[in-house]
Design a protein around this motif. Sequence first.
Motif, PDB file in Angstrom:
ATOM      1  N   ALA A 112      59.760  24.152  93.351  1.00  0.00           N
ATOM      2  CA  ALA A 112      58.451  24.185  92.686  1.00  0.00           C
ATOM      3  C   ALA A 112      58.707  23.907  91.209  1.00  0.00           C
ATOM      4  O   ALA A 112      59.376  24.706  90.549  1.00  0.00           O
ATOM      5  N   LEU A 113      58.217  22.786  90.715  1.00  0.00           N
ATOM      6  CA  LEU A 113      58.457  22.470  89.302  1.00  0.00           C
ATOM      7  C   LEU A 113      57.552  23.341  88.426  1.00  0.00           C
ATOM      8  O   LEU A 113      56.369  23.521  88.728  1.00  0.00           O
ATOM      9  N   VAL A 169      66.575  19.500  89.040  1.00  0.00           N
ATOM     10  CA  VAL A 169      66.426  19.236  90.478  1.00  0.00           C
ATOM     11  C   VAL A 169      67.152  17.945  90.844  1.00  0.00           C
ATOM     12  O   VAL A 169      67.923  17.891  91.805  1.00  0.00           O
ATOM     13  N   THR A 170      66.939  16.904  90.050  1.00  0.00           N
ATOM     14  CA  THR A 170      67.566  15.615  90.375  1.00  0.00           C
ATOM     15  C   THR A 170      69.087  15.729  90.317  1.00  0.00           C
ATOM     16  O   THR A 170      69.786  15.276  91.228  1.00  0.00           O
ATOM     17  N   ASP A 171      69.579  16.346  89.259  1.00  0.00           N
ATOM     18  CA  ASP A 171      71.038  16.476  89.136  1.00  0.00           C
ATOM     19  C   ASP A 171      71.605  17.291  90.297  1.00  0.00           C
ATOM     20  O   ASP A 171      72.695  16.996  90.803  1.00  0.00           O
ATOM     21  N   SER A 172      70.851  18.279  90.742  1.00  0.00           N
ATOM     22  CA  SER A 172      71.331  19.090  91.863  1.00  0.00           C
ATOM     23  C   SER A 172      71.384  18.264  93.144  1.00  0.00           C
ATOM     24  O   SER A 172      72.344  18.359  93.903  1.00  0.00           O
ATOM     25  N   LEU A 173      70.355  17.475  93.365  1.00  0.00           N
ATOM     26  CA  LEU A 173      70.359  16.659  94.586  1.00  0.00           C
ATOM     27  C   LEU A 173      71.506  15.639  94.541  1.00  0.00           C
ATOM     28  O   LEU A 173      72.121  15.344  95.563  1.00  0.00           O
ATOM     29  N   TYR A 186      61.547  18.889  99.637  1.00  0.00           N
ATOM     30  CA  TYR A 186      60.094  18.953  99.428  1.00  0.00           C
ATOM     31  C   TYR A 186      59.850  19.578  98.055  1.00  0.00           C
ATOM     32  O   TYR A 186      60.275  20.710  97.799  1.00  0.00           O
ATOM     33  N   VAL A 187      59.210  18.824  97.164  1.00  0.00           N
ATOM     34  CA  VAL A 187      59.033  19.302  95.797  1.00  0.00           C
ATOM     35  C   VAL A 187      57.555  19.379  95.459  1.00  0.00           C
ATOM     36  O   VAL A 187      56.826  18.385  95.590  1.00  0.00           O
ATOM     37  N   MET A 188      57.121  20.537  95.002  1.00  0.00           N
ATOM     38  CA  MET A 188      55.728  20.666  94.577  1.00  0.00           C
ATOM     39  C   MET A 188      55.667  20.537  93.061  1.00  0.00           C
ATOM     40  O   MET A 188      56.204  21.373  92.326  1.00  0.00           O
ATOM     41  N   ALA A 189      55.051  19.447  92.635  1.00  0.00           N
ATOM     42  CA  ALA A 189      54.883  19.185  91.205  1.00  0.00           C
ATOM     43  C   ALA A 189      53.390  19.315  90.931  1.00  0.00           C
ATOM     44  O   ALA A 189      52.730  18.414  90.439  1.00  0.00           O
ATOM     45  N   THR A 190      52.866  20.480  91.324  1.00  0.00           N
ATOM     46  CA  THR A 190      51.411  20.632  91.424  1.00  0.00           C
ATOM     47  C   THR A 190      50.771  21.254  90.186  1.00  0.00           C
ATOM     48  O   THR A 190      49.569  21.510  90.191  1.00  0.00           O
ATOM     49  N   GLY A 191      51.567  21.542  89.163  1.00  0.00           N
ATOM     50  CA  GLY A 191      50.972  22.028  87.913  1.00  0.00           C
ATOM     51  C   GLY A 191      50.649  23.502  87.977  1.00  0.00           C
ATOM     52  O   GLY A 191      50.532  24.100  89.053  1.00  0.00           O
ATOM     53  N   CYS A 192      50.490  24.087  86.795  1.00  0.00           N
ATOM     54  CA  CYS A 192      50.283  25.536  86.697  1.00  0.00           C
ATOM     55  C   CYS A 192      48.813  25.897  86.572  1.00  0.00           C
ATOM     56  O   CYS A 192      48.419  27.025  86.828  1.00  0.00           O
TER      57      CYS A 192
END
Length: 873
Positions: free
Chosen positions: A440-441, A464-468, A152-158
């Motif tokens: 959380a990006l 994140v992608t490389d880790s997955l 579950y990735v939150m790419a919700t901005g700062c």
Amino acid sequence: MSHTRGARVAADGNNGTSAGPQVDVVVVGAGFSGLYLLHRLRAEGFSVRVFEAASDVGGTWFWNRYPGARCDIPTTDYTFGFDPELEREWTWSEKYATQPEILRYLQFVTDRYDLRRDITFDARVEGAEWDDKTGLWAVRTSTGETVSCRYYVMATGCLSVPKAPDIEGAPRFAGEVYFTSRWPHEGVDLTGKRVAVVGTGSSGIQSIPLIAQQAAQLTVFQRTPNFSIPAHNSPAPADRLGRLAADRDAYRTAGKWSRGGVPMEATDILGGTASEDVRRERFEAAWEAGELFAILGVFADQGVDPASNEIVSEMIREKLRSIVDDPETAEALCPKDHYLGTKRPCLDSGYYATFNLPHVRLVDLRKSPITTITEAGIDTAGESYEFDAIVYATGFDAMTGALVGVDVAGRGGVTLKEKWADGPSTYLGLTTAGFPNFFALTGPGSPSVLSNMAVSIEQHVDWVTDSLVDLRATGMTRIEPTLLAEDGWNQHVADCAAITLHPTANSWYMGANVPGKPRVFYPYIGGVDNYRAACDEVRARDYLGFRLSGPGGEQCHDGVVRRLQPDVAMVLSAMAQMELPPLESMSPPEARAFMEMSAGMRPPGPDVGEVVDGVLPGPAGELEYRLFRPASPGPHPVVLYFHGGGWVLGDQVSDEPLCRDLCVRTDAVVVSVNYRHAPEARCPAAAEDAWAALQWVGAHAIELGGIPDDLVLAGWSAGANLVAVVTQRARDEGGPVVRGQLLLTPATDSSMDTGSFEENADGYVLTAPLMRWFWDHYCDPGQRTEPTAAPLRGRLDGLPPAIVVTAEFDPLRDEGIAYAEALRAAGVPVEHLAARGHTHTSLTMVGVVLSGARVREEIALRLGALLREPVEV
Ligand code: N01
């Protein structure tokens, strides 16, 4: 896992449970980060669903449509760099693109990579729950759908959650109300209207000049004046375009490994020491460049040194005063309550000149605060105003607002909001313990808002992608940081902020703009380059600080990725780059010459009232001393100081910055006395000289401007060894009176077989071979176990109180700790200060290693107490 293009079914649904997830990854948000993450994950064969609350892609750039909205990082850099083809296909029209152009770009990217088919629009993620049994997240959306996923990735901005308007009476206003962060898509016509703008951050400062072009009357309500420089918007700057065209890869790599995510020439010019001409020239160049990192990098030290910062700040104020006609308005616009850069400075197009227009007025809320908003307008303490429209440019619940705004429940049902009630806690700004498979990006604890977001987003997505991909390759299905790793990272984030001026400001970086929000420094200020290196290192060390598990087994290499103080790490890395010859490869005279040359390059230390050189009688001739007197009226307590240098190097001036610092902090006379050195004069010559110095200084206290019998001994390293030795002798021989002893990273024993000696044998300036070289020059093996060389082996009862300071990365750390413990066991009052993240030498690097100042302040407090405590003499 096979590539499941377009499929909504997870390819790996087997973790020993009967039901697998519906998709591998759920991503929240379709802005810059969500879009690139979708692209990368899909290319790696993961099934992905993206949920987006808006009706289209764009994130920040979908919502913030106010007039004048632009990026504040040049678009040569504020752009995706992952695909050269994409870069060839898109040309930015301006140095700083407008919001519509950036939105068009993101739509172009979406279509180019066919991303839309995996994005569900108009669907807000409302909750996500982790099931520890199945190892899956259940993600609930506002459309009533629940989707299960492995990650579950939150790419919700700062800066995506607008701050609620916290002004009394706001709902009462009967006219039009607009928020810059939620500007109507069809646009707003303010022609002929009486308009109020509340807020003078980036959004206010960008929109005010354009609103002024339409409005019949514009009143700007300013609580805090902000620094702003002209953006000088134009076609993309030729120098950056040229570098990009000449070698795109090199340019992008330079951005990735820069401090802020934009290739920049770093300067080593200091504000305080630069000539007036150099100061002016550098400032004007930054002003002309119209770039954020240029104005933040006029001097190397402006982010840490108030005086240096003030030089740049005042030059900006001068510019402002020259633009704004009315002196009172100009003065009200001058930022004076925070250091430049501690609140994000703005880039504007005609902001200050707008206040010269006859229909534009500034209301200084510091002088006349808003009392209430009425049906007709705004009342301040001094005046009532009527408006047709109010525009709120009042900012965001930054960095954590969007993350805790969703009901994210990790293991045991604990929510992110609960876990972060006292401030965010993350490992690498990406993950948090108790929330497995959650990312959380650009989260708190990552460079994010302090950097070029485009570069930081790509780095996070790639990590994140490389880790997955790594997890999949090793049969792992769970990843979660350990508490040790997370606490270590939080500490590092705080350490980085603590040496800067940032924590002094009431900024949104500190959570200060939202009432009740925890006050911590939210982003990571250690630099994009250092941050990337830390993330890379975590992977290279096989997921240091993460617990991984799955059908492939379990693993956990627990640890802390950054333990050194950030400025200590910088010094060590600069020294490593110089490839200096090891001291022990030199002869003692060569080593002394080398040390003297190095000392000539360091900052001198703080000003003191007076410096006096003199000599005193020693057993084999005169001993030179240098005395540092405080500026305050005397007499003062006296600190007799012995320098470090392994009994081989140094003299009465070699630790001068430290002596000055001690003098100023303790308000005591510091007398630094030289002693004979080895190998010319071997043990116990140095201790004999130190003993003579103690007797002489004790007897001549009044002459030196000291208070009789108000004397402590202090020393660093080998000098601390001498302090310990002569303090024992003073006890045995009945004086002089010594009130206390300060042992700074002392050499107390000759065994050289402690854990710290092995752990820190190399890489932290004082190395194990160098320490052996010192002992070999100083003392015959047979003599080394005598208390005159190894005070740890002496009798310790009846000694004066001691302050023992040890450094974490010091071969001598454990013998210092052993001395403190042995003193305590012998009934001696001991204060032991363990300097976290420091080396044997870093605490003495006054004005270079700024984090050492905190430790020296602690030392001074304790020393002051010893010196001023009434004792029976
Ligand atoms: O928000 P802000 P922003 N009564 O929080 C004032 C990015 N951004 O939307 O400072 C009266 O900076 C508040 O006053 P004070 C960029 O990172 C980038 O402008 O709290 N005033 C302040 O003046 C930026 O930093 C761009 O005393 C009140 C203002 O409102 C971040 O977003 C463009 C108030 C809020 O300023 C946020 O910028 C826009 C009250 N009750 C944004 N409450 C680019 O250029 C708040 N204020 C890319």
